[in-house]
Design an enzyme around this catalytic site. Sequence first.
Site, PDB file in Angstrom:
ATOM      1  N   SER A   1       0.665  -1.184  -0.102  1.00  0.00           N
ATOM      2  CA  SER A   1      -0.111  -0.042   0.047  1.00  0.00           C
ATOM      3  C   SER A   1       0.900   1.069   0.034  1.00  0.00           C
TER       4      SER A   1
ATOM      5  N   THR B   1     -14.727  -0.411  -5.002  1.00  0.00           N
ATOM      6  CA  THR B   1     -15.419  -1.508  -4.360  1.00  0.00           C
ATOM      7  C   THR B   1     -15.438  -2.646  -5.407  1.00  0.00           C
TER       8      THR B   1
ATOM      9  N   ALA C   1      -2.676   2.537  -9.858  1.00  0.00           N
ATOM     10  CA  ALA C   1      -2.650   1.939  -8.682  1.00  0.00           C
ATOM     11  C   ALA C   1      -3.326   0.646  -8.604  1.00  0.00           C
TER      12      ALA C   1
ATOM     13  N   CYS D   1      -4.917   8.441 -11.806  1.00  0.00           N
ATOM     14  CA  CYS D   1      -3.852   8.183 -10.741  1.00  0.00           C
ATOM     15  C   CYS D   1      -4.354   6.634 -10.428  1.00  0.00           C
TER      16      CYS D   1
ATOM     17  N   GLU E   1      -9.760   1.565  -3.862  1.00  0.00           N
ATOM     18  CA  GLU E   1      -9.333   1.679  -5.070  1.00  0.00           C
ATOM     19  C   GLU E   1     -10.487   1.318  -5.769  1.00  0.00           C
TER      20      GLU E   1
ATOM     21  N   PHE F   1      -2.596  10.650  -0.608  1.00  0.00           N
ATOM     22  CA  PHE F   1      -3.502  10.743  -1.499  1.00  0.00           C
ATOM     23  C   PHE F   1      -4.798  11.118  -1.210  1.00  0.00           C
TER      24      PHE F   1
HETATM   25  P1  TGC Z   1     -17.748   9.646 -14.881  1.00  0.00           P
HETATM   26  O1  TGC Z   1     -19.082  10.505 -15.203  1.00  0.00           O
HETATM   27  O2  TGC Z   1     -17.981   8.159 -15.140  1.00  0.00           O
HETATM   28  O3  TGC Z   1     -16.382  10.030 -15.160  1.00  0.00           O
HETATM   29  C1  TGC Z   1     -16.134  11.459 -14.762  1.00  0.00           C
HETATM   30  C2  TGC Z   1     -14.830  11.784 -15.559  1.00  0.00           C
HETATM   31  O4  TGC Z   1     -13.767  10.901 -15.115  1.00  0.00           O
HETATM   32  C3  TGC Z   1     -13.217  10.212 -16.521  1.00  0.00           C
HETATM   33  N1  TGC Z   1     -13.181   8.856 -16.033  1.00  0.00           N
HETATM   34  C4  TGC Z   1     -11.710   8.330 -15.945  1.00  0.00           C
HETATM   35  N2  TGC Z   1     -10.587   8.636 -16.712  1.00  0.00           N
HETATM   36  C5  TGC Z   1      -9.616   8.034 -16.684  1.00  0.00           C
HETATM   37  N3  TGC Z   1      -9.609   6.656 -15.868  1.00  0.00           N
HETATM   38  C6  TGC Z   1     -10.851   6.146 -15.503  1.00  0.00           C
HETATM   39  N4  TGC Z   1     -10.667   4.724 -14.745  1.00  0.00           N
HETATM   40  C7  TGC Z   1     -11.877   6.983 -15.425  1.00  0.00           C
HETATM   41  N5  TGC Z   1     -12.953   6.796 -14.981  1.00  0.00           N
HETATM   42  C8  TGC Z   1     -13.707   8.085 -15.062  1.00  0.00           C
HETATM   43  C9  TGC Z   1     -14.620  10.137 -17.362  1.00  0.00           C
HETATM   44  O5  TGC Z   1     -14.306   9.954 -18.869  1.00  0.00           O
HETATM   45  C10 TGC Z   1     -14.923  11.596 -17.064  1.00  0.00           C
HETATM   46  O6  TGC Z   1     -14.232  12.446 -17.739  1.00  0.00           O
HETATM   47  P2  TGC Z   1     -14.859  13.776 -18.498  1.00  0.00           P
HETATM   48  O7  TGC Z   1     -13.555  14.340 -18.979  1.00  0.00           O
HETATM   49  O8  TGC Z   1     -15.904  13.131 -19.376  1.00  0.00           O
HETATM   50  O9  TGC Z   1     -15.503  14.686 -17.320  1.00  0.00           O
HETATM   51  O10 TGC Z   1     -17.792   9.450 -13.235  1.00  0.00           O
HETATM   52  P3  TGC Z   1     -18.973   8.752 -12.044  1.00  0.00           P
HETATM   53  O11 TGC Z   1     -19.129  10.343 -11.221  1.00  0.00           O
HETATM   54  O12 TGC Z   1     -20.145   8.520 -13.067  1.00  0.00           O
HETATM   55  O13 TGC Z   1     -18.100   8.023 -11.224  1.00  0.00           O
HETATM   56  C11 TGC Z   1     -17.785   6.737 -11.841  1.00  0.00           C
HETATM   57  C12 TGC Z   1     -17.217   5.680 -10.874  1.00  0.00           C
HETATM   58  C13 TGC Z   1     -18.055   5.250  -9.969  1.00  0.00           C
HETATM   59  C14 TGC Z   1     -16.750   4.455 -11.736  1.00  0.00           C
HETATM   60  C15 TGC Z   1     -15.802   6.255 -10.341  1.00  0.00           C
HETATM   61  O14 TGC Z   1     -15.803   7.718  -9.789  1.00  0.00           O
HETATM   62  C16 TGC Z   1     -15.119   5.261  -9.328  1.00  0.00           C
HETATM   63  O15 TGC Z   1     -14.356   4.522  -9.748  1.00  0.00           O
HETATM   64  N6  TGC Z   1     -15.455   5.321  -7.997  1.00  0.00           N
HETATM   65  C17 TGC Z   1     -14.514   4.557  -7.049  1.00  0.00           C
HETATM   66  C18 TGC Z   1     -13.777   5.442  -6.200  1.00  0.00           C
HETATM   67  C19 TGC Z   1     -12.500   5.050  -6.056  1.00  0.00           C
HETATM   68  O16 TGC Z   1     -11.840   4.193  -6.544  1.00  0.00           O
HETATM   69  N7  TGC Z   1     -11.911   5.783  -4.930  1.00  0.00           N
HETATM   70  C20 TGC Z   1     -10.427   5.432  -4.729  1.00  0.00           C
HETATM   71  C21 TGC Z   1      -9.929   6.209  -3.652  1.00  0.00           C
HETATM   72  S1  TGC Z   1      -8.176   6.216  -3.374  1.00  0.00           S
HETATM   73  C22 TGC Z   1      -7.777   4.917  -2.790  1.00  0.00           C
HETATM   74  O17 TGC Z   1      -8.487   4.125  -2.272  1.00  0.00           O
HETATM   75  C23 TGC Z   1      -6.605   4.672  -2.465  1.00  0.00           C
HETATM   76  S2  TGC Z   1      -5.955   3.208  -1.425  1.00  0.00           S
HETATM   77  C24 TGC Z   1      -4.375   3.239  -1.187  1.00  0.00           C
HETATM   78  C25 TGC Z   1      -3.786   2.198  -0.702  1.00  0.00           C
HETATM   79  O18 TGC Z   1      -3.371   1.310  -1.511  1.00  0.00           O
HETATM   80  O19 TGC Z   1      -3.477   2.035   0.281  1.00  0.00           O
HETATM   81  P1  FAD Z   2     -19.386   3.679   0.067  1.00  0.00           P
HETATM   82  O1  FAD Z   2     -19.138   4.246  -1.186  1.00  0.00           O
HETATM   83  O2  FAD Z   2     -20.140   4.290   1.012  1.00  0.00           O
HETATM   84  O3  FAD Z   2     -19.876   1.935  -0.389  1.00  0.00           O
HETATM   85  C1  FAD Z   2     -20.680   1.365   0.694  1.00  0.00           C
HETATM   86  C2  FAD Z   2     -21.211  -0.013  -0.196  1.00  0.00           C
HETATM   87  O4  FAD Z   2     -22.151   0.531  -1.280  1.00  0.00           O
HETATM   88  C3  FAD Z   2     -20.227  -0.552  -0.881  1.00  0.00           C
HETATM   89  O5  FAD Z   2     -20.378  -2.004  -0.797  1.00  0.00           O
HETATM   90  C4  FAD Z   2     -20.434  -0.204  -2.407  1.00  0.00           C
HETATM   91  O6  FAD Z   2     -19.906  -0.967  -3.253  1.00  0.00           O
HETATM   92  C5  FAD Z   2     -21.729   0.101  -2.525  1.00  0.00           C
HETATM   93  N1  FAD Z   2     -22.166   0.996  -3.361  1.00  0.00           N
HETATM   94  C6  FAD Z   2     -21.762   2.375  -3.472  1.00  0.00           C
HETATM   95  N2  FAD Z   2     -22.416   2.912  -4.679  1.00  0.00           N
HETATM   96  C7  FAD Z   2     -22.850   1.871  -5.326  1.00  0.00           C
HETATM   97  C8  FAD Z   2     -23.507   1.888  -6.636  1.00  0.00           C
HETATM   98  N3  FAD Z   2     -23.713   2.991  -7.316  1.00  0.00           N
HETATM   99  N4  FAD Z   2     -24.195   0.547  -6.892  1.00  0.00           N
HETATM  100  C9  FAD Z   2     -24.079  -0.499  -5.973  1.00  0.00           C
HETATM  101  N5  FAD Z   2     -23.297  -0.468  -5.091  1.00  0.00           N
HETATM  102  C10 FAD Z   2     -22.729   0.689  -4.572  1.00  0.00           C
HETATM  103  N6  FAD Z   2      -9.205   6.810  -0.104  1.00  0.00           N
HETATM  104  C11 FAD Z   2      -8.259   7.701  -0.521  1.00  0.00           C
HETATM  105  O7  FAD Z   2      -8.572   8.751  -1.079  1.00  0.00           O
HETATM  106  N7  FAD Z   2      -7.118   7.640  -0.225  1.00  0.00           N
HETATM  107  C12 FAD Z   2      -6.241   6.602   0.398  1.00  0.00           C
HETATM  108  O8  FAD Z   2      -5.192   6.600   0.460  1.00  0.00           O
HETATM  109  C13 FAD Z   2      -7.180   5.477   0.903  1.00  0.00           C
HETATM  110  N8  FAD Z   2      -6.639   4.594   1.719  1.00  0.00           N
HETATM  111  C14 FAD Z   2      -7.677   3.636   2.305  1.00  0.00           C
HETATM  112  C15 FAD Z   2      -7.123   2.780   2.910  1.00  0.00           C
HETATM  113  C16 FAD Z   2      -8.096   1.762   3.689  1.00  0.00           C
HETATM  114  C17 FAD Z   2      -7.437   0.829   4.703  1.00  0.00           C
HETATM  115  C18 FAD Z   2      -9.417   1.833   3.392  1.00  0.00           C
HETATM  116  C19 FAD Z   2     -10.307   0.754   4.103  1.00  0.00           C
HETATM  117  C20 FAD Z   2      -9.826   2.608   2.409  1.00  0.00           C
HETATM  118  C21 FAD Z   2      -8.803   3.547   1.752  1.00  0.00           C
HETATM  119  N9  FAD Z   2      -9.514   4.575   1.069  1.00  0.00           N
HETATM  120  C22 FAD Z   2      -8.706   5.682   0.666  1.00  0.00           C
HETATM  121  C23 FAD Z   2     -10.747   4.702   0.850  1.00  0.00           C
HETATM  122  C24 FAD Z   2     -11.451   3.922  -0.285  1.00  0.00           C
HETATM  123  O9  FAD Z   2     -11.112   4.139  -1.413  1.00  0.00           O
HETATM  124  C25 FAD Z   2     -13.098   3.894  -0.153  1.00  0.00           C
HETATM  125  O10 FAD Z   2     -13.308   3.137   1.268  1.00  0.00           O
HETATM  126  C26 FAD Z   2     -13.769   3.315  -1.108  1.00  0.00           C
HETATM  127  O11 FAD Z   2     -13.562   3.885  -2.293  1.00  0.00           O
HETATM  128  C27 FAD Z   2     -15.145   2.954  -0.831  1.00  0.00           C
HETATM  129  O12 FAD Z   2     -15.715   4.092  -0.372  1.00  0.00           O
HETATM  130  P2  FAD Z   2     -16.647   3.967   1.094  1.00  0.00           P
HETATM  131  O13 FAD Z   2     -15.821   3.138   2.041  1.00  0.00           O
HETATM  132  O14 FAD Z   2     -17.225   5.239   1.305  1.00  0.00           O
HETATM  133  O15 FAD Z   2     -17.891   3.131   0.659  1.00  0.00           O
END
Ligand code: TGC
Ligand code: FAD
Length: 394
Positions: free
Chosen positions: A98, A373, A250, A246, A371, A136
């Site tokens: 991570s 779910t 990842a 990004c 990153e 991040f």
């Molecule tokens: P949507 O309308 O689909 O997209 C908005 C804009 O973003 C562009 N886009 C992307 N571009 C490049 N790569 C991708 N994978 C992209 N996905 C979307 C899209 O083309 C659009 O661009 P534009 O120019 O047309 O505006 O967005 P939405 O609001 O419908 O959401 C889509 C969704 C749900 C798939 C997305 O937001 C998502 O993947 N949600 C999950 C959130 C997530 O992964 N969070 C991670 C936080 S960081 C973390 O967890 C770090 S863990 C660290 C560790 O390893 O310890």
């Molecule tokens: P929610 O979005 O509230 O989701 C809860 C449940 O609802 C999930 O089962 C999900 O699949 C479901 N759900 C949500 N929306 C939908 C839909 N449209 N349709 C169907 N099901 C849906 N984030 C960062 O930015 N930076 C970091 O460095 C980072 N590090 C992390 C480290 C750890 C240990 C953990 C646990 C999380 C970290 N995260 C980080 C956050 C992580 O990316 C979020 O937890 C993740 O994106 C899910 O968001 P949430 O926990 O708010 O769940």
Amino acid sequence: MKNLINDFVDYFNINDLLTQEQILIKKSVRDWVNRRVIPEIDSYNQKHISPVHLIKEMGDIGALGSFIPQKYGGAELDYISYGIIMQELERGDSAIRSTASVQSSLVMYPIFAFGSEEQKQKFLPKLSSGQMIGAFGLTEPNHGSDPGSMETKFEDFGTHYVLNGSKMWITNSPICDIAVVWAKNKENIVKGFIVERSFEGFSTPETHNKWSLRASKTGELVFDNVKIPHENILPNIEGLKGPMMCLNSARYGISWGVLGAAEDCFQTALKYSLERKQFDVPIASFQLTQKKLAEMLTELTKAQLMAWRLGVLMNEGKANPQQISMAKRNNVHTALNIARESRQILGAMGISGDFPIMRHMMNLESVITYEGTHDIHLLITGLDLTGISSFKTK
Ligand code: TGC
Ligand code: FAD
């Protein structure tokens, strides 16, 4: 019969597809993990503390920003090498991987891809050596899967920006020197900022009481009227696609990383099943144990092939985000199932810290959520298949 206990678990000879340099990287990172991570990692997990001293060592072995050009301190390696590094680190512990993922893909990548020349020179060499730790900030208390609705706001005051809001669940927040933070202005335009620890109004409270990734620090990023100098905005990106790009890097790394955790669980279970006797025979004699082991190996091999092929596409610049989502989802799920099945094979010993399985299993419960779910990645495939987004129902 292959030696799957003491050698790499490589049933389909995927290592034959690697270059000499990639094999060397694999062996040297594995050697470092065997010496520096495995002997002590259970203790760090039990005590819920992070082995922060290992971050500089990861810099020394080239595990931070391996794909960043050498002129900014990176190792300038290809994407398969990056995947291999993540795999070997996560064989030690997901917390170690991570830290390397966040530093490489979520902090160094955006500074390299979207930053100014001054930002690259100021931050990348220190991040690459591990002298500086990055975080991040995308997720917020009210917006996880839906980062597009973020509430963290910036305002442009001409001479500087002001940032207000908060981020939650942020890896390494309590120990970060800088954080790449995504925020919106009044017009709902998303921009990225490099927030430095010394900026007034910036705090990073730690999140305690985790049952997963206990050797990793997690916390919040809180911005209370934080003044950000103009030179700390990422000038070359706008919109949600910035953080999403990004995440592509990842998520790709995770699709390899989790194979390391799975390999460690599988090898532990195979060895144990040949040594542990019940009803006067090794438990490996029972068909039900063999079924578990055979299915684990089959699924691990399929996941390895998927990661390798995705690595080839990444190197060719042809991988798309939907393929990355499929690989992240499949491979984390596969690794978690392997951890669960391995735990069963060890019986009561499966919950003991004398073996790595329960630790990997609990770590992978975070990896299947962060990153994106498991379900969000499925819906990304659904959208790609049908052209219909099911994320928003109104
Ligand atoms: P949507 O309308 O689909 O997209 C908005 C804009 O973003 C562009 N886009 C992307 N571009 C490049 N790569 C991708 N994978 C992209 N996905 C979307 C899209 O083309 C659009 O661009 P534009 O120019 O047309 O505006 O967005 P939405 O609001 O419908 O959401 C889509 C969704 C749900 C798939 C997305 O937001 C998502 O993947 N949600 C999950 C959130 C997530 O992964 N969070 C991670 C936080 S960081 C973390 O967890 C770090 S863990 C660290 C560790 O390893 O310890
Ligand atoms: P929610 O979005 O509230 O989701 C809860 C449940 O609802 C999930 O089962 C999900 O699949 C479901 N759900 C949500 N929306 C939908 C839909 N449209 N349709 C169907 N099901 C849906 N984030 C960062 O930015 N930076 C970091 O460095 C980072 N590090 C992390 C480290 C750890 C240990 C953990 C646990 C999380 C970290 N995260 C980080 C956050 C992580 O990316 C979020 O937890 C993740 O994106 C899910 O968001 P949430 O926990 O708010 O769940």
